[in-house]
Design a protein around this motif. Structure first.
Motif, PDB file in Angstrom:
ATOM      1  N   ASN A  92       0.828  -1.207   0.000  1.00  0.00           N
ATOM      2  CA  ASN A  92       0.000   0.000   0.000  1.00  0.00           C
ATOM      3  C   ASN A  92       0.864   1.259   0.000  1.00  0.00           C
ATOM      4  O   ASN A  92       0.599   2.209  -0.745  1.00  0.00           O
ATOM      5  CB  ASN A  92      -0.919   0.002   1.221  1.00  0.00           C
ATOM      6  N   PRO A 130      -5.015   2.636  -0.189  1.00  0.00           N
ATOM      7  CA  PRO A 130      -5.377   2.168  -1.526  1.00  0.00           C
ATOM      8  C   PRO A 130      -6.010   0.785  -1.463  1.00  0.00           C
ATOM      9  O   PRO A 130      -5.695  -0.009  -0.573  1.00  0.00           O
ATOM     10  CB  PRO A 130      -4.024   2.118  -2.242  1.00  0.00           C
ATOM     11  N   THR A 165      -8.406  -6.032  -9.890  1.00  0.00           N
ATOM     12  CA  THR A 165      -7.556  -6.258 -11.054  1.00  0.00           C
ATOM     13  C   THR A 165      -7.753  -5.194 -12.124  1.00  0.00           C
ATOM     14  O   THR A 165      -7.136  -5.249 -13.176  1.00  0.00           O
ATOM     15  CB  THR A 165      -7.857  -7.639 -11.677  1.00  0.00           C
ATOM     16  N   LEU A 190      -5.858  -2.304  -3.405  1.00  0.00           N
ATOM     17  CA  LEU A 190      -5.087  -2.939  -4.472  1.00  0.00           C
ATOM     18  C   LEU A 190      -5.544  -4.347  -4.801  1.00  0.00           C
ATOM     19  O   LEU A 190      -4.971  -4.995  -5.678  1.00  0.00           O
ATOM     20  CB  LEU A 190      -3.604  -2.977  -4.071  1.00  0.00           C
ATOM     21  N   PHE A 231       2.457   1.932  -3.351  1.00  0.00           N
ATOM     22  CA  PHE A 231       1.551   2.482  -4.360  1.00  0.00           C
ATOM     23  C   PHE A 231       1.235   3.948  -4.079  1.00  0.00           C
ATOM     24  O   PHE A 231       1.214   4.770  -5.005  1.00  0.00           O
ATOM     25  CB  PHE A 231       0.247   1.674  -4.418  1.00  0.00           C
ATOM     26  N   THR A 241      -8.899   8.407  -7.536  1.00  0.00           N
ATOM     27  CA  THR A 241      -8.828   7.251  -8.430  1.00  0.00           C
ATOM     28  C   THR A 241      -7.532   7.366  -9.227  1.00  0.00           C
ATOM     29  O   THR A 241      -7.372   8.296 -10.029  1.00  0.00           O
ATOM     30  CB  THR A 241     -10.032   7.217  -9.383  1.00  0.00           C
ATOM     31  N   GLU A 259      -7.878  -1.325 -13.980  1.00  0.00           N
ATOM     32  CA  GLU A 259      -6.843  -0.339 -14.272  1.00  0.00           C
ATOM     33  C   GLU A 259      -6.748   0.731 -13.194  1.00  0.00           C
ATOM     34  O   GLU A 259      -5.674   1.264 -12.923  1.00  0.00           O
ATOM     35  CB  GLU A 259      -7.136   0.319 -15.625  1.00  0.00           C
ATOM     36  N   ASN A 260      -7.887   1.046 -12.552  1.00  0.00           N
ATOM     37  CA  ASN A 260      -7.931   2.116 -11.566  1.00  0.00           C
ATOM     38  C   ASN A 260      -7.941   1.595 -10.131  1.00  0.00           C
ATOM     39  O   ASN A 260      -8.563   0.578  -9.837  1.00  0.00           O
ATOM     40  CB  ASN A 260      -9.163   2.997 -11.802  1.00  0.00           C
ATOM     41  N   VAL A 261      -7.267   2.337  -9.258  1.00  0.00           N
ATOM     42  CA  VAL A 261      -7.180   1.971  -7.847  1.00  0.00           C
ATOM     43  C   VAL A 261      -7.697   3.145  -7.005  1.00  0.00           C
ATOM     44  O   VAL A 261      -7.176   4.253  -7.104  1.00  0.00           O
ATOM     45  CB  VAL A 261      -5.728   1.666  -7.437  1.00  0.00           C
ATOM     46  N   ASN A 271      -4.275   5.534 -11.559  1.00  0.00           N
ATOM     47  CA  ASN A 271      -3.941   4.471 -12.491  1.00  0.00           C
ATOM     48  C   ASN A 271      -3.005   3.469 -11.835  1.00  0.00           C
ATOM     49  O   ASN A 271      -2.003   3.849 -11.218  1.00  0.00           O
ATOM     50  CB  ASN A 271      -3.289   5.064 -13.741  1.00  0.00           C
ATOM     51  N   ARG A 272      -3.327   2.199 -11.946  1.00  0.00           N
ATOM     52  CA  ARG A 272      -2.545   1.152 -11.284  1.00  0.00           C
ATOM     53  C   ARG A 272      -1.106   1.114 -11.785  1.00  0.00           C
ATOM     54  O   ARG A 272      -0.176   0.826 -11.025  1.00  0.00           O
ATOM     55  CB  ARG A 272      -3.213  -0.207 -11.515  1.00  0.00           C
ATOM     56  N   ASN A 273      -0.879   1.416 -13.056  1.00  0.00           N
ATOM     57  CA  ASN A 273       0.452   1.275 -13.634  1.00  0.00           C
ATOM     58  C   ASN A 273       1.341   2.503 -13.436  1.00  0.00           C
ATOM     59  O   ASN A 273       2.499   2.370 -13.055  1.00  0.00           O
ATOM     60  CB  ASN A 273       0.338   0.961 -15.130  1.00  0.00           C
TER      61      ASN A 273
END
Length: 295
Positions: free
Chosen positions: A47, A173, A178, A175, A50, A196, A180-182, A198-200
């Motif tokens: 966490n 967060p 699965t 996590l 991220f 919100t 795209e948004n976290v 972006n996961r990447n």
């Protein structure tokens, strides 16, 4: 805070050892490495890593200047005018609105740590006061530094001028999904914040600020970010759209503003504070936005 995995090195004596002793050393080394990997994958560490990624996406420039298209929808009224945006970190957020084609200034909204200034040049009127005098800010618990974080596409911490490294543990967060948004959330009394990201790449695509109480109802600010462009070494959202809704007056009110920026720069050749002519009349805050919409 960067998480570094330290590998435990097991020193083997240079003396001749048996095959069984070597196998035991290898087994012990593998066990230690596995334990360390498990620790690095703990929820708290993941966490924090991220949230650090999200925090690191913020731009580091001191000034942001841009031409803009400003669209405001308040009730059944709608206007779209050209304008400009000037922001200096910890100093000011200034939106200037111009008459289409002619280009002369028709209105100015200026936010500083100490006051809010709204100028209606068409009617030679203005409002200057603290953040409690503008209901759409008051109802959403917004002060200068939280507003600055929203405009600059950053995480915010209520009551603080910035989010420090030690503050990152306060954000949560989710996590486990699965997608795209976290969602990254923060709770502070009656206020709830959800970003919100972006996961990447960690870029914030939306921020939700909600105030809820039995006595004052519910107020919500939704801030959306799009069309990211390079600014310094980072990316900055050149399109921002924010909407306000509140039931604090026992009647649902909704307002929406969209800003589309062009010609982003970091120019610093401009004054931080605006002055108001003594020919302008100071009026009540609740009337100023109606005046601006009636241009």
């Amino acid at each position: 805070m960067k998480i570094k995995t330290r590998i435990l090195l097991i020193c083997v004596p240079l003396a001749i050892v048996s095959c069984g002793t070597k196998k035991a050393a290898i087994k012990d080394n593998a066990t230690a490495t596995t334990a360390q990997a498990t620790k690095s994958e703990s929820p708290i560490v993941r966490n924090l890593a991220f949230v650090q990624k999200v925090s690191d996406t913020k731009v580091y420039v001191q000034n942001i200047v841009a031409d803009m298209s400003f669209t405001a929808t308040m009730g059944d009224k709608n206007i779209t005018v050209p304008g400009s945006l000037h922001m200096r970190r910890d100093g000011v957020i200034r939106l200037q609105l111009f008459i289409p084609i002619l280009g002369s200034e028709v209105g100015r909204l200026e936010f500083t740590p100490d006051y809010v200034l709204v100028i209606d040049r068409m009617h030679k009127q203005y409002v200057k006061g603290d953040y409690n005098q503008l209901d759409f800010l008051r109802d959403n618990g917004i002060n200068f530094y939280s507003l600055q974080a929203l405009f600059w596409n950053q995480l915010l911490l209520p009551g603080a001028s910035k989010v420090g490294e030690a503050d990152l543990l306060k954000f949560e967060p989710k996590l486990d999904g699965t997608g795209e948004n976290v969602p990254v959330s923060l709770k502070n009394g009656n206020m709830s914040y959800v970003w919100t990201a972006n996961r990447n790449n960690g870029l914030i695509g939306q921020a939700n600020v909600t105030y809820s109480s039995v006595a004052q109802g519910k107020s919500e600010l939704i801030w959306k970010y799009d069309n990211f462009k390079s600014l310094g070494a980072k990316l900055f959202p050149s399109t921002q759209e924010f909407s306000f809704s509140t039931t604090a007056t026992n009647k649902l009110k909704k307002n929406n503003i969209k800003i589309e920026m062009e010609n982003l720069s970091t120019d610093d050749g401009w004054e931080t504070e605006s002055t108001v002519s003594n020919r302008y009349q100071k009026i009540d805050a609740k009337d100023i936005f109606g005046k601006l919409l009636n241009m």
